[in-house]
Scaffold this motif. Structure first.
Motif, PDB file in Angstrom:
ATOM      1  N   ILE A   2       0.869  -1.167   0.000  1.00 18.09           N
ATOM      2  CA  ILE A   2       0.000   0.000   0.000  1.00 18.09           C
ATOM      3  C   ILE A   2       0.910   1.222   0.000  1.00 18.09           C
ATOM      4  N   GLY A   3       0.892   1.961  -1.063  1.00 16.02           N
ATOM      5  CA  GLY A   3       1.792   3.091  -1.208  1.00 16.02           C
ATOM      6  C   GLY A   3       2.702   2.854  -2.391  1.00 16.02           C
ATOM      7  N   SER A  12       7.197   2.810   0.521  1.00 23.69           N
ATOM      8  CA  SER A  12       6.580   1.796   1.384  1.00 23.69           C
ATOM      9  C   SER A  12       7.234   0.438   1.171  1.00 23.69           C
ATOM     10  N   ASN A  26      -0.910  -0.166   7.227  1.00 20.18           N
ATOM     11  CA  ASN A  26      -1.011   0.860   6.188  1.00 20.18           C
ATOM     12  C   ASN A  26       0.094   0.748   5.141  1.00 20.18           C
ATOM     13  N   HIS A  68      -0.510  -5.471   2.860  1.00 23.30           N
ATOM     14  CA  HIS A  68      -1.676  -6.315   3.130  1.00 23.30           C
ATOM     15  C   HIS A  68      -1.349  -7.733   2.694  1.00 23.30           C
ATOM     16  N   SER A  82       2.665  -7.243   8.297  1.00 25.16           N
ATOM     17  CA  SER A  82       1.315  -6.833   7.904  1.00 25.16           C
ATOM     18  C   SER A  82       0.491  -6.430   9.127  1.00 25.16           C
TER      19      SER A  82
END
Length: 119
Positions: free
Chosen positions: A29-30, A34, A90, A93, A85
């Protein structure tokens, strides 16, 4: 240092491009930042846990690793991905243990390829 940077780059590319191919909901995510954070945390936790188990078991964990033909290391990698995770929801996932197992195996292969010596 050069091999470490190559290995880090391959692992970041694995996280960005290969994880979604393993499972569509298994993703970062990002952006690249990330992915770099996830890989660095993965490397730090992996190194710390391996050293800690080696010390606490008085070397028996190395014997277990070789007796299981490396499967114990892949299970450890999967557990670390699930832990990352949970700690950083954030950033990463992970849909389940089996995709984490395949992702850990992919990271191990990327690490091996990045640190391989060309003779």
């Amino acid at each position: 240092m050069k091999r470490f940077l190559i290995s880090l780059t391959l692992q970041v590319l694995t996280v960005i491009f290969l994880f979604p191919l393993i499972d569509s909901s298994f993703k970062i995510i990002g952006g690249i930042g990330s992915a770099v954070i996830v890989v660095l945390v993965f490397l730090a936790l992996n190194t710390a846990i391996r050293k800690l188990t080696l010390i606490l078991t008085l070397g028996l964990s190395a014997i277990l690793y070789y007796l299981t033909l490396g499967t114990a290391g892949l299970i450890l990698n999967a557990g670390i991905l699930v832990l990352i995770s949970a700690l950083f929801p954030n950033l990463l996932h992970v849909p389940g243990f089996f995709p984490a197992f395949l992702g850990g195996a992919a990271l191990a292969i990327a690490n091996y390829l990045g640190k391989r010596k060309d003779d």
